[in-house]
Design an enzyme around this catalytic site. Structure first.
Site, PDB file in Angstrom:
ATOM      1  CB  ILE A  16      -1.060   0.079   1.240  1.00 19.33           C
ATOM      2  CG1 ILE A  16      -1.791  -1.283   1.088  1.00 19.33           C
ATOM      3  CG2 ILE A  16      -1.689   1.369   1.307  1.00 19.33           C
ATOM      4  CD1 ILE A  16      -2.931  -1.346   2.157  1.00 19.33           C
ATOM      5  NE  ARG A  92      -7.059 -15.743   9.061  1.00 19.80           N
ATOM      6  CZ  ARG A  92      -8.189 -15.673   9.412  1.00 19.80           C
ATOM      7  NH1 ARG A  92      -8.951 -14.489   8.862  1.00 19.80           N
ATOM      8  NH2 ARG A  92      -9.099 -16.552   9.857  1.00 19.80           N
ATOM      9  NE  ARG A  98     -12.571 -12.080  12.824  1.00 23.75           N
ATOM     10  CZ  ARG A  98     -12.865 -11.102  12.141  1.00 23.75           C
ATOM     11  NH1 ARG A  98     -12.101 -11.008  11.030  1.00 23.75           N
ATOM     12  NH2 ARG A  98     -13.316 -10.159  12.712  1.00 23.75           N
ATOM     13  CG  ASN A 105      -2.284  -7.107  13.359  1.00 29.83           C
ATOM     14  OD1 ASN A 105      -1.007  -6.610  12.968  1.00 29.83           O
ATOM     15  ND2 ASN A 105      -2.590  -8.132  12.746  1.00 29.83           N
ATOM     16  CB  THR A 129      -4.643   1.398   6.646  1.00 26.56           C
ATOM     17  OG1 THR A 129      -4.950   2.876   6.437  1.00 26.56           O
ATOM     18  CG2 THR A 129      -4.872   0.502   5.291  1.00 26.56           C
ATOM     19  N   GLY A 130      -4.022  -0.669   8.873  1.00 27.17           N
ATOM     20  CA  GLY A 130      -3.745  -2.162   9.111  1.00 27.17           C
ATOM     21  C   GLY A 130      -4.757  -2.925   9.666  1.00 27.17           C
ATOM     22  CG  ASN A 131      -7.728  -4.955   7.652  1.00 28.85           C
ATOM     23  OD1 ASN A 131      -8.323  -4.334   8.093  1.00 28.85           O
ATOM     24  ND2 ASN A 131      -7.556  -5.435   6.470  1.00 28.85           N
ATOM     25  CG  ASP A 159     -14.937  -1.037   3.049  1.00 27.45           C
ATOM     26  OD1 ASP A 159     -14.481  -1.959   2.526  1.00 27.45           O
ATOM     27  OD2 ASP A 159     -14.483  -0.583   4.150  1.00 27.45           O
ATOM     28  CG  HIS A 187     -11.886  -2.543   6.317  1.00 28.02           C
ATOM     29  ND1 HIS A 187     -12.377  -2.352   5.170  1.00 28.02           N
ATOM     30  CD2 HIS A 187     -10.955  -3.362   6.289  1.00 28.02           C
ATOM     31  CE1 HIS A 187     -11.562  -2.931   4.404  1.00 28.02           C
ATOM     32  NE2 HIS A 187     -10.583  -3.467   5.125  1.00 28.02           N
TER      33      HIS A 187
END
Ligand code: NAX
Length: 366
Positions: A16, A92, A98, A105, A129-131, A159, A187
């Site tokens: 990104i 991941r 999950r 994180n 931004t990082g999930n 989105d 998100h």
């Protein structure tokens, strides 16, 4: 020429960032008259790759790019930054659940929250931004007791833009002709892309599309767009994510068009009945560097069910990381009014307005 602003970016050698940094340096995010200092942060193993990115930035000879600094730790990297773009995160890995991903994180983002608290400019604006982006934003914000939670946001603009692009394509118009799409919630695939307030050429969008297309094709497709791109490209969205970061920061700092609604992940203040204390994507307008939730939109029964589903997922995510959320910030995150405070912009060289001056302070009330 204006005084340069400091923009810290984590994950700066990632995919990104490789699309994002050049846009920032070209003035697309902060404006064509705003010089920038880029404070690029990576993990120690990626520092060599980061040096390569910095060389390329230098080779573009951008007139607005004042300085680039490279850091292998956030404490140095966030020093005096006015904007912090938290892009880097652990992806991941094979066999990773999950929950494991969230826990790894969570540790990264609690350290980043503390570092922002201790080293960033007091007026810093943070975009995660990082999930998982919403929950990472919550962790960072809860670990920064001296900053206001309103200084933290998470990225749901991708989105929003995806929904806009798809509707434009369905209606045979350009994205410019579409206004007031709302992304609600997380998100993640539970997000709710809402077209009930959207317009195409100023007319209600719902009058121009089939309800069955909206419910059975449009909504799942926006929700699953990330996977659709990975399946097609073999890689996750990078250029569109970078554009979304630029759009969200640009609107937050420089304002939205008069009357226009955009979507932003922010701490819930209880609006629309959403539980306080989670980061949730809401319809907002921005002006003078602040955002405000657009109130009074009609939420019908169909929409309410979708809002509740995504709210429940966020509450569940919060439960997983509860142990990393310091108690001392619980109250400020469930009662926004007690933590809103005035701030002044402090410059690293000490030449900013005096902290004592009541005339120079700005009011951060949402
Ligand atoms: P990449 O894996 O290409 O880059 C991530 C970079 O972050 C790597 O260079 C890595 O070394 C670095 N990094 C990891 N931990 C770090 C830390 N603690 N401090 C500093 N740097 C660190 O991923 P990329 O495609 O750039 O995606 C970055 C993140 O954005 C991922 O978490 C991804 O899931 C998330 N996304 C979020 C989106 C959103 O709309 N909120 C959409 C796009 C994207 O999927």
């Amino acid at each position: 020429m204006r005084r340069p602003v400091r923009i810290a970016v984590t994950g700066a050698a990632g995919a990104i960032s490789y699309n994002l940094l050049f846009k920032i340096a070209a003035g697309e995010m902060m404006g064509k008259d705003q010089p920038v200092i880029l404070q690029l942060i990576e993990i120690p193993d990626a520092m060599n790759a980061l040096r390569g990115v910095a060389m390329e930035l230098e080779d573009c000879a951008y007139p607005l790019l004042h300085t680039i600094t490279l850091h292998d730790n956030v404490e140095e990297g966030f020093s005096n930054c006015h904007y912090a773009l938290l892009v880097g995160a652990r992806p991941r890995g094979p066999g990773m659940e999950r929950r494991d991903l969230m826990e790894v994180n969570a540790e990264i983002f609690s350290r980043q929250g503390k570092a922002l608290n201790d080293f960033a400019n007091r007026d810093v604006k943070v975009l995660v931004t990082g999930n998982p982006a919403n929950t990472n934003a919550l962790i960072a914000s809860r670990n920064a007791p001296d900053l206001s939670p309103s200084q933290f946001t998470c990225l749901t603009r991708l989105d929003h833009n995806r929904a806009k692009g798809m509707l434009a394509s369905q209606c045979g118009v350009t994205a410019r002709d579409i206004k007031n799409i709302v992304i609600w919630g997380n998100h993640s695939p539970t997000q709710y892309p809402d077209l009930h307030h959207a317009t195409v050429f100023g007319q209600p969008a719902m009058g121009q599309i089939d309800t069955s297309w909206y419910r059975d094709e449009f909504i799942p497709r926006v929700q699953q767009r990330g996977s659709e791109i990975i399946n097609a490209r073999g890689l996750s969205s990078a250029a569109s994510a970078a554009q979304a970061i630029v759009d969200q920061m640009n609107n937050w700092c420089l304002g939205t068009e008069p009357g226009e609604i955009v979507s932003m992940g922010i701490l819930s203040d209880g609006s629309y009945g959403i539980q306080k204390g989670i980061f949730f994507s809401f319809p907002v307008r921005c002006n003078y560097g602040r955002y405000q939730i657009v109130q009074g939109l009609d939420v019908g029964e169909f929409s309410r069910q979708k809002l509740t589903a995504t709210e429940l997922e966020l509450l569940e995510e919060k439960g997983v990381v509860e142990s990393l959320l310091p108690e001392e910030t619980e109250e400020s995150h469930t009662n926004l009014s007690i933590c809103l405070k005035s701030g002044v912009t402090l410059y690293a060289d000490g030449t900013g307005p005096s902290q004592e001056s009541k005339f120079m302070s700005n009011n951060r009330v949402l």
